[in-house]
Design an enzyme around this catalytic site. Structure first.
Site, PDB file in Angstrom:
ATOM      1  N   SER A  62      -7.363  49.742 -51.811  1.00  0.00           N
ATOM      2  CA  SER A  62      -7.750  48.575 -52.801  1.00  0.00           C
ATOM      3  C   SER A  62      -9.002  48.317 -51.449  1.00  0.00           C
ATOM      4  O   SER A  62     -10.176  49.058 -51.323  1.00  0.00           O
ATOM      5  CB  SER A  62      -6.224  47.690 -52.372  1.00  0.00           C
ATOM      6  OG  SER A  62      -6.983  46.576 -53.313  1.00  0.00           O
ATOM      7  N   ASP A  95      -1.919  51.693 -62.382  1.00  0.00           N
ATOM      8  CA  ASP A  95      -3.215  50.899 -61.544  1.00  0.00           C
ATOM      9  C   ASP A  95      -3.773  50.289 -62.403  1.00  0.00           C
ATOM     10  O   ASP A  95      -3.521  51.011 -63.753  1.00  0.00           O
ATOM     11  CB  ASP A  95      -4.012  51.759 -60.438  1.00  0.00           C
ATOM     12  CG  ASP A  95      -3.949  51.151 -59.189  1.00  0.00           C
ATOM     13  OD1 ASP A  95      -4.218  49.941 -59.190  1.00  0.00           O
ATOM     14  OD2 ASP A  95      -4.055  52.633 -58.202  1.00  0.00           O
ATOM     15  N   HIS A 120      -0.280  49.768 -57.892  1.00  0.00           N
ATOM     16  CA  HIS A 120      -1.522  50.121 -56.924  1.00  0.00           C
ATOM     17  C   HIS A 120      -0.320  49.816 -55.647  1.00  0.00           C
ATOM     18  O   HIS A 120      -1.124  50.265 -54.578  1.00  0.00           O
ATOM     19  CB  HIS A 120      -2.169  48.792 -57.397  1.00  0.00           C
ATOM     20  CG  HIS A 120      -2.783  47.859 -56.414  1.00  0.00           C
ATOM     21  ND1 HIS A 120      -4.238  48.998 -56.786  1.00  0.00           N
ATOM     22  CD2 HIS A 120      -3.163  47.863 -55.172  1.00  0.00           C
ATOM     23  CE1 HIS A 120      -5.377  48.320 -55.540  1.00  0.00           C
ATOM     24  NE2 HIS A 120      -4.495  48.074 -54.672  1.00  0.00           N
TER      25      HIS A 120
END
Length: 333
Positions: A189, A274, A306
């Site tokens: 991320s 995602d 995610h």
């Protein structure tokens, strides 16, 4: 793999989105498919704590090693398990002779995901290196030393400061273990963004020639411009100028940079679940790398969101762990 023609900036799909939709695209917990937003965040945090507790209890390590003078500039080093493929001296000697023990080792440096002071509903919780040793046990069991890096989180640390801290942490590892067989950077991320920024670092300014062999970029953001227009702007203190200065996508497009080591392998990885914007950013960054002559690969991992893409790193048979190990040991031949 063929590299499709790049979409002109004026046609970027996010520019056609309402603010509400754009915020939705950059709120990862809204895209989880199994546990719900709160459940995913709780599981992510608890699994990080458990993985770190286990790693600290079962692996020879050096904790809270300072790589700079700042209060938050610390890293944890976990050494390969005795008897693993990469072990040469045995656990009893690793601490005393750590520099020698790593002489024939691969080192993976993990940027722990920074916690941001934003509402939990946005999908991020405050994480620290003491909750982020997801990959330690599976990788050290195969002879890979793992370093988990901490740095100042927003809003205390600006993006420019974070980039500088990560660069100094990598330089520190290279100086401490100059005979390593390869350093690999891994980030998830926002951590993937910081790892990607290391592609642009002039390491001579840090007094080293870093033996960087690969990057594992997981569900990252590489163009920060969309964040200027949504809730991320405040906690990141993000201006349009900051976004340009710290966007690896924009920087590599504006001034393409050839890799110092053509063999350095950059793996851009994203989860099937995602958001479309996270998947688009990963795909376009991969395409930019290919056009720039980098040895790049793109992988969309099936049936993970995610958060799952990271917490499953605790499982030794997880496909991503196998990709990481295969890359490290094949590239190291």
């Amino acid at each position: 793999m063929d590299v499709p023609r790049q979409v002109p900036e004026s046609e970027s799909p996010w520019k056609k989105m309402s603010k509400e939709e754009l915020e939705n695209q950059y709120s990862p917990s809204r895209w989880v498919v199994r546990l719900g937003a709160e459940g995913a965040l709780k599981t992510y945090t608890e699994m990080g704590k458990q993985a770190t507790k286990s790693a600290q209890a079962t692996r020879t390590n050096l904790l809270n090693v300072p790589y700079g003078d700042g209060e938050g500039e610390k890293l944890d080093i976990y050494f390969p398990e005795a008897g693993s493929e990469g072990d040469s001296l045995g656990v009893s000697n690793l601490l005393q002779f750590s520099a020698i023990a790593l002489k024939r080792k691969h080192v993976i440096v993990q940027m722990r995901r920074p916690g941001l002071e934003v509402p939990r509903s946005r999908g991020l919780c405050v994480m620290c290196k003491d909750e982020s040793a997801f990959m330690v046990n599976p990788l050290t069991a195969q002879g890979v030393a793992v370093v988990v890096v901490a740095y100042d989180i927003a809003p205390k640390g600006s993006l420019g400061r974070m980039v500088d801290q990560v660069a100094r942490s990598v330089a520190f590892v290279q100086k401490r273990y100059p005979c390593n067989e390869g350093i690999y950077l891994c980030g998830h991320s926002a951590g993937a963004h910081l790892a990607a920024m290391m592609l642009l670092v002039n390491w001579t300014e840090h007094g080293v020639t870093c033996n960087l062999k690969g990057f594992f970029l997981l569900s990252g953001i590489y163009d920060l411009e969309p964040l200027v227009h949504i809730f991320w702007k405040e906690p990141l203190l993000l201006t349009p100028e900051d976004a340009q200065r710290t966007s690896p996508q924009w920087l590599l497009e504006a001034a393409p940079r050839r890799p110092a080591d053509p063999a350095c392998h950059v793996l851009v990885i994203v989860g099937q679940y995602d958001s479309p914007e996270f998947r688009r950013q990963s795909r376009e960054f991969y395409q930019t790398l290919c056009r720039g002559g980098w040895k790049a690969s793109f992988e969309e991992l099936q049936d993970v969101d995610h958060f799952e893409i990271v917490w499953k790193l605790t499982q030794k048979d997880y496909g991503l762990n196998q990709i990481i190990l295969k890359t490290i040991f094949q590239d190291g031949l």
